[in-house]
Design a protein around this motif. Structure first.
Motif, PDB file in Angstrom:
ATOM      1  N   LEU A  48       0.840  -1.273   0.063  1.00  0.00           N
ATOM      2  CA  LEU A  48      -0.077  -0.024   0.192  1.00  0.00           C
ATOM      3  C   LEU A  48       0.879   1.357  -0.091  1.00  0.00           C
ATOM      4  O   LEU A  48       0.536   2.025  -0.730  1.00  0.00           O
ATOM      5  CB  LEU A  48      -1.119  -0.057   1.084  1.00  0.00           C
ATOM      6  N   GLU A  49       1.905   1.245   0.807  1.00  0.00           N
ATOM      7  CA  GLU A  49       2.819   2.390   0.566  1.00  0.00           C
ATOM      8  C   GLU A  49       3.563   2.695  -0.605  1.00  0.00           C
ATOM      9  O   GLU A  49       3.439   3.918  -0.842  1.00  0.00           O
ATOM     10  CB  GLU A  49       4.025   2.017   1.710  1.00  0.00           C
ATOM     11  N   THR A  56       1.966   9.966  -5.448  1.00  0.00           N
ATOM     12  CA  THR A  56       2.264  11.269  -4.738  1.00  0.00           C
ATOM     13  C   THR A  56       3.322  11.952  -5.591  1.00  0.00           C
ATOM     14  O   THR A  56       4.337  11.697  -6.364  1.00  0.00           O
ATOM     15  CB  THR A  56       3.221  10.905  -3.494  1.00  0.00           C
ATOM     16  N   GLN A  57       3.211  13.323  -5.652  1.00  0.00           N
ATOM     17  CA  GLN A  57       3.994  14.279  -6.311  1.00  0.00           C
ATOM     18  C   GLN A  57       4.688  15.318  -5.260  1.00  0.00           C
ATOM     19  O   GLN A  57       4.035  15.792  -4.586  1.00  0.00           O
ATOM     20  CB  GLN A  57       3.152  15.153  -7.463  1.00  0.00           C
ATOM     21  N   ALA A  62      12.154  19.506  -2.249  1.00  0.00           N
ATOM     22  CA  ALA A  62      12.093  18.498  -1.219  1.00  0.00           C
ATOM     23  C   ALA A  62      12.595  16.986  -1.406  1.00  0.00           C
ATOM     24  O   ALA A  62      12.492  16.282  -0.609  1.00  0.00           O
ATOM     25  CB  ALA A  62      10.755  18.360  -0.726  1.00  0.00           C
ATOM     26  N   ALA A  63      12.962  16.950  -2.604  1.00  0.00           N
ATOM     27  CA  ALA A  63      13.536  15.424  -2.942  1.00  0.00           C
ATOM     28  C   ALA A  63      14.940  14.993  -2.658  1.00  0.00           C
ATOM     29  O   ALA A  63      15.729  15.145  -3.685  1.00  0.00           O
ATOM     30  CB  ALA A  63      13.143  15.261  -4.668  1.00  0.00           C
ATOM     31  N   THR A  64      15.152  14.710  -1.367  1.00  0.00           N
ATOM     32  CA  THR A  64      16.265  14.199  -1.149  1.00  0.00           C
ATOM     33  C   THR A  64      16.405  12.616  -1.428  1.00  0.00           C
ATOM     34  O   THR A  64      15.138  11.969  -1.625  1.00  0.00           O
ATOM     35  CB  THR A  64      16.554  14.396   0.624  1.00  0.00           C
ATOM     36  N   PRO A  65      17.464  12.002  -1.558  1.00  0.00           N
ATOM     37  CA  PRO A  65      17.651  10.688  -1.691  1.00  0.00           C
ATOM     38  C   PRO A  65      16.723   9.761  -0.867  1.00  0.00           C
ATOM     39  O   PRO A  65      16.173   8.826  -0.956  1.00  0.00           O
ATOM     40  CB  PRO A  65      18.969  10.128  -1.804  1.00  0.00           C
ATOM     41  N   ASN A  70      12.540   6.216   0.755  1.00  0.00           N
ATOM     42  CA  ASN A  70      11.520   5.881   1.828  1.00  0.00           C
ATOM     43  C   ASN A  70      10.277   6.025   1.626  1.00  0.00           C
ATOM     44  O   ASN A  70       9.243   5.359   2.245  1.00  0.00           O
ATOM     45  CB  ASN A  70      11.971   6.570   3.251  1.00  0.00           C
ATOM     46  N   TYR A  71       9.852   6.714   0.714  1.00  0.00           N
ATOM     47  CA  TYR A  71       8.415   7.221   0.512  1.00  0.00           C
ATOM     48  C   TYR A  71       7.963   6.640  -0.772  1.00  0.00           C
ATOM     49  O   TYR A  71       6.970   6.998  -1.396  1.00  0.00           O
ATOM     50  CB  TYR A  71       8.062   8.727   0.699  1.00  0.00           C
TER      51      TYR A  71
END
Length: 80
Positions: A48-49, A56-57, A62-65, A70-71
């Motif tokens: 589900l995650e 998700t966008q 905010a896009a760190t490795p 993780n998300y």
């Protein structure tokens, strides 16, 4: 010592066979399968995650490795 080596070898063979069998059953990676079969197979394998993350966008600032990993982020905004 020889018995131990034989046991280790047999365990490795069994693990390799199991891994190969699993790869052969991944229908989503088989381009000869119909699209709906591939999609259904992939959806059944995703958590589900992972599904939520792919929908998700986030902004590229905010896009760190760690966030991407993780998300399970599907898309970045502001890349163009």
């Amino acid at each position: 010592m020889a018995i131990l080596s034989q046991r280790v070898f047999m365990i490795l063979v069994i693990c390799c066979c199991a891994t190969f069998a699993e790869c052969m059953t991944m229908k989503y990676k088989d381009p000869t399968q119909p699209l709906r079969i591939r999609i259904n197979d992939l959806m059944l394998r995703m958590t589900l995650e992972e599904k939520i993350g792919q929908m998700t966008q986030i902004d590229k600032s905010a896009a760190t490795p760690d966030v991407m990993k993780n998300y399970f982020i599907g898309e970045l905004q502001g890349v163009y």
